[in-house]
Design a protein around this motif. Structure first.
Motif, PDB file in Angstrom:
ATOM      1  N   UNK A  83       0.855  -1.173   0.000  1.00 26.04           N
ATOM      2  CA  UNK A  83       0.000   0.000   0.000  1.00 26.04           C
ATOM      3  C   UNK A  83       0.895   1.228   0.000  1.00 26.04           C
ATOM      4  N   UNK A  84       0.521   2.294  -0.693  1.00 31.53           N
ATOM      5  CA  UNK A  84       1.405   3.469  -0.765  1.00 31.53           C
ATOM      6  C   UNK A  84       1.365   4.330   0.501  1.00 31.53           C
ATOM      7  N   UNK A  85       1.851   3.778   1.608  1.00 31.50           N
ATOM      8  CA  UNK A  85       1.880   4.516   2.868  1.00 31.50           C
ATOM      9  C   UNK A  85       3.096   4.092   3.675  1.00 31.50           C
ATOM     10  N   UNK A  86       3.278   4.764   4.796  1.00 31.57           N
ATOM     11  CA  UNK A  86       4.401   4.486   5.684  1.00 31.57           C
ATOM     12  C   UNK A  86       3.885   4.227   7.093  1.00 31.57           C
ATOM     13  N   UNK A  87       4.683   3.531   7.866  1.00 29.27           N
ATOM     14  CA  UNK A  87       4.385   3.271   9.278  1.00 29.27           C
ATOM     15  C   UNK A  87       5.510   3.898  10.099  1.00 29.27           C
ATOM     16  N   UNK A  88       5.146   4.608  11.150  1.00 30.73           N
ATOM     17  CA  UNK A  88       6.121   5.187  12.069  1.00 30.73           C
ATOM     18  C   UNK A  88       5.921   4.537  13.425  1.00 30.73           C
ATOM     19  N   UNK A  89       6.997   3.936  13.953  1.00 36.12           N
ATOM     20  CA  UNK A  89       6.893   3.246  15.238  1.00 36.12           C
ATOM     21  C   UNK A  89       8.194   3.368  16.012  1.00 36.12           C
ATOM     22  N   UNK A  90       8.138   2.887  17.230  1.00 37.56           N
ATOM     23  CA  UNK A  90       9.322   2.745  18.078  1.00 37.56           C
ATOM     24  C   UNK A  90       9.184   1.400  18.770  1.00 37.56           C
ATOM     25  N   UNK A  91      10.118   1.070  19.642  1.00 41.35           N
ATOM     26  CA  UNK A  91       9.995  -0.187  20.384  1.00 41.35           C
ATOM     27  C   UNK A  91       8.777  -0.184  21.305  1.00 41.35           C
ATOM     28  N   UNK A  92       8.303   1.010  21.693  1.00 37.17           N
ATOM     29  CA  UNK A  92       7.215   1.082  22.658  1.00 37.17           C
ATOM     30  C   UNK A  92       5.862   1.508  22.114  1.00 37.17           C
ATOM     31  N   UNK A  93       5.802   1.958  20.851  1.00 35.35           N
ATOM     32  CA  UNK A  93       4.527   2.485  20.353  1.00 35.35           C
ATOM     33  C   UNK A  93       4.478   2.493  18.832  1.00 35.35           C
ATOM     34  N   UNK A  94       3.261   2.511  18.311  1.00 32.00           N
ATOM     35  CA  UNK A  94       3.031   2.756  16.890  1.00 32.00           C
ATOM     36  C   UNK A  94       2.423   4.153  16.810  1.00 32.00           C
ATOM     37  N   UNK A  95       3.095   5.041  16.132  1.00 32.50           N
ATOM     38  CA  UNK A  95       2.637   6.427  16.030  1.00 32.50           C
ATOM     39  C   UNK A  95       1.682   6.623  14.867  1.00 32.50           C
ATOM     40  N   UNK A  96       1.889   5.871  13.785  1.00 35.18           N
ATOM     41  CA  UNK A  96       0.988   5.926  12.635  1.00 35.18           C
ATOM     42  C   UNK A  96       1.210   4.711  11.755  1.00 35.18           C
ATOM     43  N   UNK A  97       0.126   4.096  11.333  1.00 36.15           N
ATOM     44  CA  UNK A  97       0.196   2.985  10.374  1.00 36.15           C
ATOM     45  C   UNK A  97      -0.066   3.471   8.955  1.00 36.15           C
ATOM     46  N   UNK A  98      -0.516   4.699   8.826  1.00 40.32           N
ATOM     47  CA  UNK A  98      -0.840   5.261   7.523  1.00 40.32           C
ATOM     48  C   UNK A  98      -0.310   6.691   7.455  1.00 40.32           C
ATOM     49  N   UNK A  99       0.995   6.815   7.541  1.00 38.14           N
ATOM     50  CA  UNK A  99       1.651   8.118   7.596  1.00 38.14           C
ATOM     51  C   UNK A  99       1.529   8.830   6.263  1.00 38.14           C
ATOM     52  N   UNK A 100       1.019  10.018   6.295  1.00 40.97           N
ATOM     53  CA  UNK A 100       0.832  10.844   5.111  1.00 40.97           C
ATOM     54  C   UNK A 100       2.117  11.622   4.804  1.00 40.97           C
ATOM     55  N   UNK A 101       2.489  11.677   3.531  1.00 43.61           N
ATOM     56  CA  UNK A 101       3.638  12.466   3.089  1.00 43.61           C
ATOM     57  C   UNK A 101       3.098  13.648   2.293  1.00 43.61           C
ATOM     58  N   UNK A 102       3.442  14.857   2.733  1.00 40.83           N
ATOM     59  CA  UNK A 102       2.976  16.080   2.097  1.00 40.83           C
ATOM     60  C   UNK A 102       4.167  16.858   1.568  1.00 40.83           C
ATOM     61  N   UNK A 103       4.137  17.183   0.289  1.00 39.09           N
ATOM     62  CA  UNK A 103       5.219  17.951  -0.329  1.00 39.09           C
ATOM     63  C   UNK A 103       4.878  19.432  -0.243  1.00 39.09           C
ATOM     64  N   UNK A 104       5.638  20.169   0.559  1.00 43.54           N
ATOM     65  CA  UNK A 104       5.402  21.604   0.755  1.00 43.54           C
ATOM     66  C   UNK A 104       6.373  22.468  -0.051  1.00 43.54           C
ATOM     67  N   UNK A 105       7.216  21.839  -0.865  1.00 44.81           N
ATOM     68  CA  UNK A 105       8.191  22.613  -1.628  1.00 44.81           C
ATOM     69  C   UNK A 105       7.483  23.513  -2.636  1.00 44.81           C
ATOM     70  N   UNK A 106       8.101  24.655  -2.881  1.00 42.81           N
ATOM     71  CA  UNK A 106       7.570  25.581  -3.876  1.00 42.81           C
ATOM     72  C   UNK A 106       7.709  24.927  -5.251  1.00 42.81           C
ATOM     73  N   UNK A 107       6.721  25.129  -6.124  1.00 39.05           N
ATOM     74  CA  UNK A 107       6.800  24.539  -7.456  1.00 39.05           C
ATOM     75  C   UNK A 107       7.988  25.094  -8.234  1.00 39.05           C
ATOM     76  N   UNK A 108       8.534  24.242  -9.085  1.00 40.74           N
ATOM     77  CA  UNK A 108       9.640  24.691  -9.929  1.00 40.74           C
ATOM     78  C   UNK A 108       9.078  25.588 -11.037  1.00 40.74           C
ATOM     79  N   UNK A 109       9.843  26.595 -11.377  1.00 38.21           N
ATOM     80  CA  UNK A 109       9.462  27.479 -12.477  1.00 38.21           C
ATOM     81  C   UNK A 109      10.530  27.390 -13.547  1.00 38.21           C
ATOM     82  N   UNK A 110      10.103  27.187 -14.762  1.00 34.61           N
ATOM     83  CA  UNK A 110      11.075  27.128 -15.853  1.00 34.61           C
ATOM     84  C   UNK A 110      11.337  28.531 -16.383  1.00 34.61           C
ATOM     85  N   UNK A 111      12.578  28.768 -16.759  1.00 38.18           N
ATOM     86  CA  UNK A 111      12.973  30.043 -17.312  1.00 38.18           C
ATOM     87  C   UNK A 111      13.075  29.876 -18.820  1.00 38.18           C
ATOM     88  N   UNK A 112      12.390  30.746 -19.551  1.00 38.81           N
ATOM     89  CA  UNK A 112      12.414  30.651 -21.018  1.00 38.81           C
ATOM     90  C   UNK A 112      13.417  31.599 -21.607  1.00 38.81           C
TER      91      UNK A 112
END
Length: 112
Positions: A83-112
Motif C-alpha cells: 500500500x502506498x503509505x508508511x508506518x512510524x513506530x518505536x519499540x514502545x509504540x506505533x505512532x501511525x500505520x498510515x503516515x501521510x507524506x505532504x510535499x510543501x516545496x515551492x513549485x519549480x518554475x522554468x525560465x524561457x
C-alpha cells in the motif's frame, strides 16, 4: 532523536523527493485534521526556524523542537510493500500505520 529506515523505505522516500532538493520534517500536525493531531512527514525546501535535526543515515530530517517530546528517542519509518503509505513506530509504540507524506516545496518554475 534518531530515525531508522530500511533500504526499501529509503527508495520510496527518494521517489517522493524526485530530482528536487528537499528536507524531511516529522510533524505532529493539529491543523485541519479534525482530531487531536496526526503524525505527518513533510517535504520542505529547507528546515523551519524552530526545527531541530533528527539523526538519519541517508536523509536530512527535522522536527519542531517543541514537538520533539511527542516522539521516542529511536523511531523506525517503514514503507508498506502492499500500500502506498508508511508506518512510524518505536519499540514502545506505533505512532501511525498510515503516515501521510505532504510535499510543501515551492513549485519549480522554468525560465524561457
Amino acid at each position: 532523536m534518531r530515525i531508522q529506515m530500511d533500504e526499501y523505505t529509503e527508495s520510496k522516500i527518494k521517489e517522493k523527493l524526485g530530482d528536487r532538493p528537499g528536507s524531511l520534517r516529522l510533524v505532529y500536525d493539529t491543523i485541519n485534521c479534525g482530531c487531536n493531531g496526526v503524525v505527518t512527514l513533510q517535504i520542505a525546501d529547507k528546515p523551519w526556524d524552530t526545527d531541530v535535526p533528527v539523526e538519519s543515515e541517508v536523509f536530512e530530517v527535522w522536527t519542531d523542537r517543541q514537538q520533539e517530546q511527542q516522539f521516542d528517542p529511536v523511531m523506525k519509518l517503514e514503507a508498506d510493500r502492499n500500500y502506498p503509505s508508511f508506518k512510524l513506530s518505536s519499540d514502545g509504540a506505533v505512532f501511525s500505520r498510515n503516515l501521510k507524506v505532504t510535499d510543501l516545496r515551492k513549485p519549480e518554475h522554468s525560465v524561457l
